[in-house]
Design an enzyme around this catalytic site. Sequence first.
Site, short mmCIF file in Angstrom:
data_model
loop_
_atom_site.label_atom_id
_atom_site.label_comp_id
_atom_site.label_asym_id
_atom_site.label_seq_id
_atom_site.Cartn_x
_atom_site.Cartn_y
_atom_site.Cartn_z
N LYS A 11 -42.32 -38.78 14.34
CA LYS A 11 -42.37 -40.17 14.79
C LYS A 11 -41.52 -41.09 13.92
CE LYS A 11 -47.11 -39.58 16.58
NZ LYS A 11 -48.48 -40.17 16.65
N TYR A 51 -47.04 -41.55 26.86
CA TYR A 51 -48.40 -41.85 26.40
C TYR A 51 -49.30 -42.34 27.53
CZ TYR A 51 -47.45 -41.18 21.40
OH TYR A 51 -47.18 -40.65 20.16
N PHE A 59 -55.15 -49.46 21.77
CA PHE A 59 -53.95 -49.38 20.92
C PHE A 59 -52.69 -49.00 21.70
CE2 PHE A 59 -56.24 -45.27 20.60
CZ PHE A 59 -55.27 -44.39 21.05
N ARG A 104 -49.60 -34.60 7.98
CA ARG A 104 -49.98 -36.02 8.01
C ARG A 104 -50.45 -36.49 6.64
NH1 ARG A 104 -52.70 -35.84 14.02
NH2 ARG A 104 -50.91 -36.70 15.16
N ASN A 114 -48.45 -41.91 11.99
CA ASN A 114 -49.03 -40.71 11.38
C ASN A 114 -48.07 -39.51 11.42
OD1 ASN A 114 -49.23 -40.22 14.09
ND2 ASN A 114 -51.44 -39.84 14.13
N HIS A 117 -46.50 -35.97 16.17
CA HIS A 117 -47.33 -35.73 17.35
C HIS A 117 -47.45 -34.22 17.55
CE1 HIS A 117 -48.63 -35.74 21.55
NE2 HIS A 117 -47.72 -34.81 21.74
N GLU A 128 -45.29 -32.21 28.31
CA GLU A 128 -44.51 -32.95 27.31
C GLU A 128 -43.14 -32.31 27.06
OE1 GLU A 128 -48.54 -34.57 25.07
OE2 GLU A 128 -47.30 -33.08 24.06
P1 ATP Z 1 -50.86 -37.23 18.75
O1 ATP Z 1 -51.18 -37.32 20.21
O2 ATP Z 1 -49.81 -38.23 18.29
O3 ATP Z 1 -50.60 -35.84 18.26
P2 ATP Z 1 -53.66 -37.25 18.19
O4 ATP Z 1 -53.77 -36.33 19.36
O5 ATP Z 1 -54.18 -36.78 16.86
O6 ATP Z 1 -52.17 -37.69 17.95
P3 ATP Z 1 -54.48 -39.34 19.97
O7 ATP Z 1 -55.91 -39.69 20.13
O8 ATP Z 1 -53.80 -38.54 21.03
O9 ATP Z 1 -54.31 -38.64 18.53
O10 ATP Z 1 -53.69 -40.70 19.75
C1 ATP Z 1 -52.30 -40.75 19.95
C2 ATP Z 1 -51.67 -41.57 18.87
O11 ATP Z 1 -52.09 -42.93 18.99
C3 ATP Z 1 -52.07 -41.20 17.43
O12 ATP Z 1 -51.32 -40.14 16.90
C4 ATP Z 1 -51.81 -42.49 16.70
O13 ATP Z 1 -50.40 -42.63 16.44
C5 ATP Z 1 -52.21 -43.52 17.71
N1 ATP Z 1 -53.60 -43.93 17.55
C6 ATP Z 1 -54.71 -43.21 17.83
N2 ATP Z 1 -55.84 -43.89 17.58
C7 ATP Z 1 -55.42 -45.10 17.12
C8 ATP Z 1 -56.08 -46.30 16.68
N3 ATP Z 1 -57.41 -46.38 16.67
N4 ATP Z 1 -55.32 -47.34 16.28
C9 ATP Z 1 -53.96 -47.27 16.30
N5 ATP Z 1 -53.27 -46.19 16.72
C10 ATP Z 1 -53.99 -45.12 17.11
MG MG Z 2 -52.90 -36.70 21.23
#
Ligand code: ATP
Ligand code: MG
Length: 139
Positions: A11, A51, A59, A104, A114, A117, A128
Amino acid sequence: MAGNITFSMIKPYAVQDNYTGPILSMINEAGFRIAALKMVRLTREQAQQFYAVHRERPFYNDLVEFITSGPVVGMLLEKENAVENFRKLIGATDPAKADEGTIRKKYARSLQANAVHGSDSDENAVIESDFFFSKLERF
Ligand code: ATP
Ligand code: MG
């Protein structure tokens, strides 16, 4: 049966912070094969589509804003049980909760920024990677 591919994206911020090399190295050492790789800057429309599963989350708009703020490095990765193994390598969504030695923990700036992805299911890994890569871009 667990699938053997996952999609990952380094990212913004992790790319700007010059962590692309170290992150690719960790992915390599963990035994993943890189089957496709490219650096792109997503448009707002592309980020909204990528997304889309999160569009009802509070968010979502910030996330689209963030992910379009600079280039990302997308990749298609192969390994047995790829989705689960890759999520172990990257650690918890919130880097403050991520285990030592995870991507991370080492390279994230915040919950939003973070570093990487990783697909959350075999089905999403296919969706994806199809979104990111044409047939000609996979090896
Ligand atoms: P990713 O999909 O990026 O691998 P993940 O599966 O661990 O991450 P998801 O729940 O899919 O987490 O959330 C997608 C992304 O949205 C997160 O990686 C983070 O960048 C962002 N995100 C998630 N929760 C929050 C939050 N509470 N506040 C801000 N950003 C968030
Ligand atoms: Mg995710």
